[in-house]
Design a protein around this motif. Sequence first.
Motif, PDB file in Angstrom:
ATOM      1  N   GLU A   1     -65.567   6.525  11.449  1.00 29.84           N
ATOM      2  CA  GLU A   1     -66.717   5.667  11.725  1.00 29.84           C
ATOM      3  C   GLU A   1     -66.276   4.373  12.410  1.00 29.84           C
ATOM      4  O   GLU A   1     -66.916   3.907  13.361  1.00 29.84           O
ATOM      5  CB  GLU A   1     -67.456   5.352  10.422  1.00 29.84           C
ATOM      6  N   GLY A   2     -65.196   3.800  11.929  1.00 26.99           N
ATOM      7  CA  GLY A   2     -64.694   2.566  12.524  1.00 26.99           C
ATOM      8  C   GLY A   2     -64.192   2.754  13.941  1.00 26.99           C
ATOM      9  O   GLY A   2     -64.424   1.914  14.815  1.00 26.99           O
TER      10      GLY A   2
ATOM     11  N   ALA B   1     -66.299  -3.809   5.352  1.00 22.73           N
ATOM     12  CA  ALA B   1     -67.728  -3.700   5.066  1.00 22.73           C
ATOM     13  C   ALA B   1     -67.956  -2.974   3.739  1.00 22.73           C
ATOM     14  O   ALA B   1     -68.859  -3.330   2.970  1.00 22.73           O
ATOM     15  CB  ALA B   1     -68.435  -2.976   6.202  1.00 22.73           C
ATOM     16  N   LYS B   2     -67.133  -1.940   3.474  1.00 25.43           N
ATOM     17  CA  LYS B   2     -67.247  -1.209   2.209  1.00 25.43           C
ATOM     18  C   LYS B   2     -66.973  -2.119   1.007  1.00 25.43           C
ATOM     19  O   LYS B   2     -67.559  -1.960  -0.066  1.00 25.43           O
ATOM     20  CB  LYS B   2     -66.242  -0.050   2.196  1.00 25.43           C
TER      21      LYS B   2
ATOM     22  N   THR C   1     -78.983   0.276  10.397  1.00 31.30           N
ATOM     23  CA  THR C   1     -77.555   0.250  10.730  1.00 31.30           C
ATOM     24  C   THR C   1     -76.745  -0.645   9.814  1.00 31.30           C
ATOM     25  O   THR C   1     -75.548  -0.454   9.664  1.00 31.30           O
ATOM     26  CB  THR C   1     -77.351  -0.227  12.179  1.00 31.30           C
ATOM     27  N   GLU C   2     -77.376  -1.651   9.216  1.00 26.27           N
ATOM     28  CA  GLU C   2     -76.643  -2.589   8.373  1.00 26.27           C
ATOM     29  C   GLU C   2     -77.419  -2.865   7.096  1.00 26.27           C
ATOM     30  O   GLU C   2     -78.546  -3.349   7.142  1.00 26.27           O
ATOM     31  CB  GLU C   2     -76.418  -3.916   9.128  1.00 26.27           C
TER      32      GLU C   2
ATOM     33  N   VAL D   1     -64.557   7.106   6.844  1.00 30.57           N
ATOM     34  CA  VAL D   1     -64.565   5.662   7.109  1.00 30.57           C
ATOM     35  C   VAL D   1     -63.730   5.340   8.344  1.00 30.57           C
ATOM     36  O   VAL D   1     -64.143   4.563   9.221  1.00 30.57           O
ATOM     37  CB  VAL D   1     -64.040   4.883   5.881  1.00 30.57           C
TER      38      VAL D   1
ATOM     39  N   GLY E   1     -61.435  -1.382  14.275  1.00 36.15           N
ATOM     40  CA  GLY E   1     -62.755  -0.904  13.892  1.00 36.15           C
ATOM     41  C   GLY E   1     -62.734  -0.220  12.541  1.00 36.15           C
ATOM     42  O   GLY E   1     -63.621  -0.433  11.695  1.00 36.15           O
ATOM     43  N   ALA E   2     -61.717   0.602  12.304  1.00 38.19           N
ATOM     44  CA  ALA E   2     -61.584   1.259  11.004  1.00 38.19           C
ATOM     45  C   ALA E   2     -61.372   0.224   9.893  1.00 38.19           C
ATOM     46  O   ALA E   2     -61.950   0.338   8.796  1.00 38.19           O
ATOM     47  CB  ALA E   2     -60.409   2.239  11.044  1.00 38.19           C
TER      48      ALA E   2
ATOM     49  N   MET F   1     -67.047   2.915  16.275  1.00 37.53           N
ATOM     50  CA  MET F   1     -67.670   1.615  16.493  1.00 37.53           C
ATOM     51  C   MET F   1     -67.010   0.857  17.642  1.00 37.53           C
ATOM     52  O   MET F   1     -67.666   0.163  18.418  1.00 37.53           O
ATOM     53  CB  MET F   1     -67.604   0.783  15.206  1.00 37.53           C
TER      54      MET F   1
ATOM     55  N   VAL G   1     -64.733  -1.450   9.085  1.00 38.87           N
ATOM     56  CA  VAL G   1     -65.617  -0.641   8.239  1.00 38.87           C
ATOM     57  C   VAL G   1     -65.136  -0.674   6.785  1.00 38.87           C
ATOM     58  O   VAL G   1     -65.934  -0.734   5.845  1.00 38.87           O
ATOM     59  CB  VAL G   1     -65.705   0.803   8.764  1.00 38.87           C
TER      60      VAL G   1
END
Length: 439
Positions: free
Chosen positions: A287-288, A72-73, A227-228, A284, A65-66, A291, A69
């Motif tokens: 957050e991951g 995604a960054k 959210t996205e 980050v 998950g991390a 998720m 994210v």
Amino acid sequence: MNAVVAAVLVMLALSLMRVHVVVALIIGALVGGLLGGLGIEATLAAFQGGLGKGATVALSYALLGAFAVAIAKSGLAHAVADKALGLVERQQSSASGWVKALLLLVILAVAISSQNILPIHIAFIPLLIPPLLYVMARLQLDRRLIACVLTFGLITPYMFLPVGFGGIFLNNILLANVADSGADIANVNVMQAMALPALGMLLGLLVAVGISYRRPRHYVMDKIAQTERTGGQYSPLTLLVALVAVVFAFVVQLWLNSMIVGALAGFVVFSLSGVVRWREADDVFTEGMKMMAMIGFIMIAAAGFAEVMRETGAIQTLVGSSASLIGGNRAMAALLMLLVGLLITMGIGSSFSTIPIIAAIYVPLALELGFSPMAIVALVGTAAALGDAGSPASDSTLGPTAGLNVDGQHNHIWDTVVPTFLHYNLPLIVFGWAAVMIL
């Protein structure tokens, strides 16, 4: 009532009533343990003792998950989403059908590849699916269909193709346990044995695509936007870093056979490159992990549930009692053994863990009834795969939900578990039974 049957039914009933899966697993384990004669203290001890068996998987998914994210960054997934969105905006509504088909084919191809070509299992879902939610909503695609596509891609390759995770399932677990239990597998072609069950999975996918979820379904665009981001900031440099990180994570994972270290290595690449700023790295990472936290806790609770079921001894009793009902009826034998496999996997949540439990009893019984080695492989393989789709505690359903529910518009039970159960387990029973009777 058998303790395993009661525990699984309680867990499923509570899940269908929208009780959280972790709570349903705990209550189901308590019911099974008490009916199995363990008593409250022994049940709790067994449950707590089994929790550690799910910790490695939970930590793996948290780190993935991390990593997701961080990707995604970089904007990699959003670059793909922007390309898809561009296609949608250039098409007239009457010509959007091919865009939908292309999107479904891409998602299916990635899901299948995650089992063999790039064996990362569900790790790709939080990377790829959330940035595509806006595009799916514009196309009015039903997310239940996406869940069925993803689950097909996660299950069918390992139960039919002996490479990647399929090599582990078919060769290292299925054939090995069937041979250890007394069957001669020297002339068994495992792909031939599992071809009909895999065809059943394909039929379920075609029904989902062509019949069940053809109608448009509308989602609240504002929730997706919250959210996205649909137009993330990225550059050729950030995209290059993302590709390097993905490749590096994959190489490390294969080298050390550790998803945990692989995901951590990929995250380090993002941190050192500056795509994830050092002062933001902690946020980050957290957050991951949040998720993927639900998957982790459910997998841990499922491991405790499975340990209680093993401690009661009710699994062996269930298999043995079904054998006593069979007599010499081969057709009834095949059907009952498949249904028992469905119950066990629905509770445990892992087809890989089901085979060692059932093979020791199924194989001698099947040999006594005169089934061929090929039919026995099909029987045990299908009985184990049954329930992987449609189990609230399976990563084959948890993974799709993790990607599709980031905006809170996709329910795990009613939008992933129930659709995948209906479209895959029902045809698997029919085609698996046919394979056992024909081979």
